[in-house]
Design a protein around this motif. Structure first.
Motif, PDB file in Angstrom:
ATOM      1  N   GLU A  44      13.799  31.655 111.831  1.00 20.82           N
ATOM      2  CA  GLU A  44      13.566  33.018 111.360  1.00 20.82           C
ATOM      3  C   GLU A  44      13.414  32.992 109.844  1.00 20.82           C
ATOM      4  OE1 GLU A  44      16.000  35.674 114.673  1.00 20.82           O
ATOM      5  OE2 GLU A  44      16.724  35.593 112.632  1.00 20.82           O
ATOM      6  N   ALA A  45      12.520  33.847 109.345  1.00 19.45           N
ATOM      7  CA  ALA A  45      12.314  33.932 107.898  1.00 19.45           C
ATOM      8  C   ALA A  45      13.087  35.112 107.321  1.00 19.45           C
ATOM      9  CB  ALA A  45      10.820  34.081 107.599  1.00 19.45           C
ATOM     10  N   TYR A  46      13.666  34.922 106.141  1.00 19.01           N
ATOM     11  CA  TYR A  46      14.379  35.979 105.409  1.00 19.01           C
ATOM     12  C   TYR A  46      13.858  36.020 103.987  1.00 19.01           C
ATOM     13  CZ  TYR A  46      17.355  36.644 109.389  1.00 19.01           C
ATOM     14  OH  TYR A  46      17.790  36.935 110.648  1.00 19.01           O
ATOM     15  N   LYS A  47      13.333  37.196 103.623  1.00 18.81           N
ATOM     16  CA  LYS A  47      12.557  37.267 102.393  1.00 18.81           C
ATOM     17  C   LYS A  47      13.280  37.896 101.208  1.00 18.81           C
ATOM     18  CE  LYS A  47       7.829  36.669 102.820  1.00 18.81           C
ATOM     19  NZ  LYS A  47       6.553  37.243 102.397  1.00 18.81           N
ATOM     20  N   GLY A  48      14.463  37.522 100.961  1.00 16.41           N
ATOM     21  CA  GLY A  48      15.114  37.876  99.706  1.00 16.41           C
ATOM     22  C   GLY A  48      15.164  39.346  99.354  1.00 16.41           C
ATOM     23  N   LEU A  49      14.763  39.666  98.130  1.00 18.82           N
ATOM     24  CA  LEU A  49      14.957  41.006  97.573  1.00 18.82           C
ATOM     25  C   LEU A  49      14.218  42.102  98.334  1.00 18.82           C
ATOM     26  CD1 LEU A  49      14.729  40.003  93.811  1.00 18.82           C
ATOM     27  CD2 LEU A  49      16.761  40.832  94.999  1.00 18.82           C
ATOM     28  N   SER A  50      13.147  41.751  99.028  1.00 18.35           N
ATOM     29  CA  SER A  50      12.363  42.773  99.738  1.00 18.35           C
ATOM     30  C   SER A  50      12.790  42.909 101.197  1.00 18.35           C
ATOM     31  CB  SER A  50      10.877  42.403  99.676  1.00 18.35           C
ATOM     32  OG  SER A  50      10.654  41.159 100.316  1.00 18.35           O
ATOM     33  N   ASP A  51      13.835  42.212 101.579  1.00 25.41           N
ATOM     34  CA  ASP A  51      14.235  42.149 102.989  1.00 25.41           C
ATOM     35  C   ASP A  51      15.704  42.567 103.149  1.00 25.41           C
ATOM     36  OD1 ASP A  51      14.808  41.501 105.600  1.00 25.41           O
ATOM     37  OD2 ASP A  51      14.279  39.385 105.414  1.00 25.41           O
ATOM     38  N   SER A  54      18.287  40.188 104.500  1.00 27.42           N
ATOM     39  CA  SER A  54      18.602  38.940 103.798  1.00 27.42           C
ATOM     40  C   SER A  54      19.875  39.070 102.978  1.00 27.42           C
ATOM     41  CB  SER A  54      17.446  38.564 102.866  1.00 27.42           C
ATOM     42  OG  SER A  54      17.820  37.468 102.054  1.00 27.42           O
ATOM     43  N   HIS A  55      20.663  38.021 102.956  1.00 27.71           N
ATOM     44  CA  HIS A  55      21.852  38.026 102.100  1.00 27.71           C
ATOM     45  C   HIS A  55      21.462  38.107 100.625  1.00 27.71           C
ATOM     46  CE1 HIS A  55      24.395  35.829 105.402  1.00 27.71           C
ATOM     47  NE2 HIS A  55      24.042  37.045 105.730  1.00 27.71           N
ATOM     48  N   ALA A  56      20.222  37.797 100.317  1.00 29.42           N
ATOM     49  CA  ALA A  56      19.757  37.827  98.923  1.00 29.42           C
ATOM     50  C   ALA A  56      19.278  39.229  98.518  1.00 29.42           C
ATOM     51  CB  ALA A  56      18.621  36.819  98.728  1.00 29.42           C
ATOM     52  N   TYR A  57      19.288  40.157  99.467  1.00 33.51           N
ATOM     53  CA  TYR A  57      18.760  41.501  99.212  1.00 33.51           C
ATOM     54  C   TYR A  57      19.485  42.197  98.068  1.00 33.51           C
ATOM     55  CZ  TYR A  57      17.394  46.332 100.300  1.00 33.51           C
ATOM     56  OH  TYR A  57      16.909  47.612 100.256  1.00 33.51           O
ATOM     57  N   ARG A  58      20.772  41.956  97.950  1.00 32.97           N
ATOM     58  CA  ARG A  58      21.569  42.650  96.930  1.00 32.97           C
ATOM     59  C   ARG A  58      21.607  41.952  95.589  1.00 32.97           C
ATOM     60  NH1 ARG A  58      23.804  46.298 100.363  1.00 32.97           N
ATOM     61  NH2 ARG A  58      24.121  45.429 102.422  1.00 32.97           N
ATOM     62  N   GLY A  59      20.840  40.909  95.481  1.00 32.57           N
ATOM     63  CA  GLY A  59      20.734  40.266  94.182  1.00 32.57           C
ATOM     64  C   GLY A  59      21.347  38.884  94.120  1.00 32.57           C
ATOM     65  N   GLU A  60      21.269  38.357  92.897  1.00 35.14           N
ATOM     66  CA  GLU A  60      21.632  36.960  92.678  1.00 35.14           C
ATOM     67  C   GLU A  60      23.137  36.826  92.482  1.00 35.14           C
ATOM     68  OE1 GLU A  60      19.062  35.370  89.741  1.00 35.14           O
ATOM     69  OE2 GLU A  60      19.958  33.366  89.782  1.00 35.14           O
TER      70      GLU A  60
END
Length: 223
Positions: A44-51, A54-60
């Motif tokens: 499965e793909a998870y696209k960071g800030l736009s997703d 994704s665990h990366a959605y909330r930032g770095e």
DNA sequence: GGGACGATGTCCT
DNA sequence: GGACATCGTCCCC
């Protein structure tokens, strides 16, 4: 097959493209004198800030920081108090973050060890799920951040789809925060995938999958 | 500091 | 089909 780690440039492309191209590749775990390996059949793909999923959605921040860093490293996390899941950091140079979750493998090497690790004899259920495959392959937080492009305790080796194999596109599993995005990819007909598209958990009798499902073009990564 | 919940799997009915 | 194990993160007191 599976003896040469994929180079870093493999992962420096759009997350969706990398996800599809990871199908057929081989995940290798070297632990002491043991070698465990499995062929990737579902991702499965998870696209960071736009997703939002994704665990990366909330930032770095925190554990997700890794997904903003070097591609080709593995992002391991712990869920539901019970399971580990393993991802590969993958994104184009333009994207800030991105990762591919490995959801199912076809066991290749060390099957007896995997049986012990999983406490089951059923070869179709040893690695058919993100939590199951990490248990079988002895992957936990100690491997967080491991560089998968180097021959080491964990890497992804070469390989590819067989000529007759087709990639199926489906909605992601267990995702509640993002609408249904068709960012799950699996090898049609594989008896080792976790959840068949539009159905419940896969059992042996439901397989193999046949034509008639939404499909993406089958493609090979050129070495 | 604390409570809710999650990219899941297993066992039970 | 549903309960629940079990703990790291996040988010909001």
């Amino acid at each position: 097959m599976g003896t040469t780690p994929l180079p870093r440039i493999f992962y420096a492309r759009d997350t969706l493209e990398v996800a599809k191209d990871l199908l057929g590749k081989v995940l290798v775990r070297s632990a002491g004198d043991r070698k465990l390996a499995g062929r990737i059949v579902e991702v499965e793909a998870y696209k960071g800030l736009s997703d939002p999923a994704s665990h990366a959605y909330r930032g770095e921040n925190g554990r997700a920081r890794l997904m903003f860093g070097e591609v080709g490293r593995c992002y391991v996390y712990f869920v539901y108090g019970n399971h580990y899941c393993v991802n590969v950091v993958a994104k184009s140079s333009r994207a800030k973050a991105g990762a591919v979750l490995l959801r199912a493998l076809e066991p290749l090497t060390g099957v007896e060890v995997m049986r012990r690790n999983r406490g089951t004899e059923d070869k179709f259920r040893l690695t058919s799920g993100p939590g199951r495959l990490t248990r079988a392959m002895e992957i936990d937080l100690k491997l967080y951040g491991t560089d998968l492009t180097k021959l080491g305790s964990l890497y992804i080796g070469d390989g590819g789809l067989r000529p007759e194999e087709v990639i199926v596109t489906a909605a992601r599993v267990g995702v509640t925060r993002a609408g249904q995005r068709p960012w799950r990819f699996l090898i049609a007909g594989s008896e080792y995938v976790s959840v068949s598209p539009g159905q419940g958990a896969v059992s042996k009798t439901q397989l193999p999958l046949k034509a008639g499902l939404p499909q993406a073009k089958s493609r090979r990564y050129r070495q």
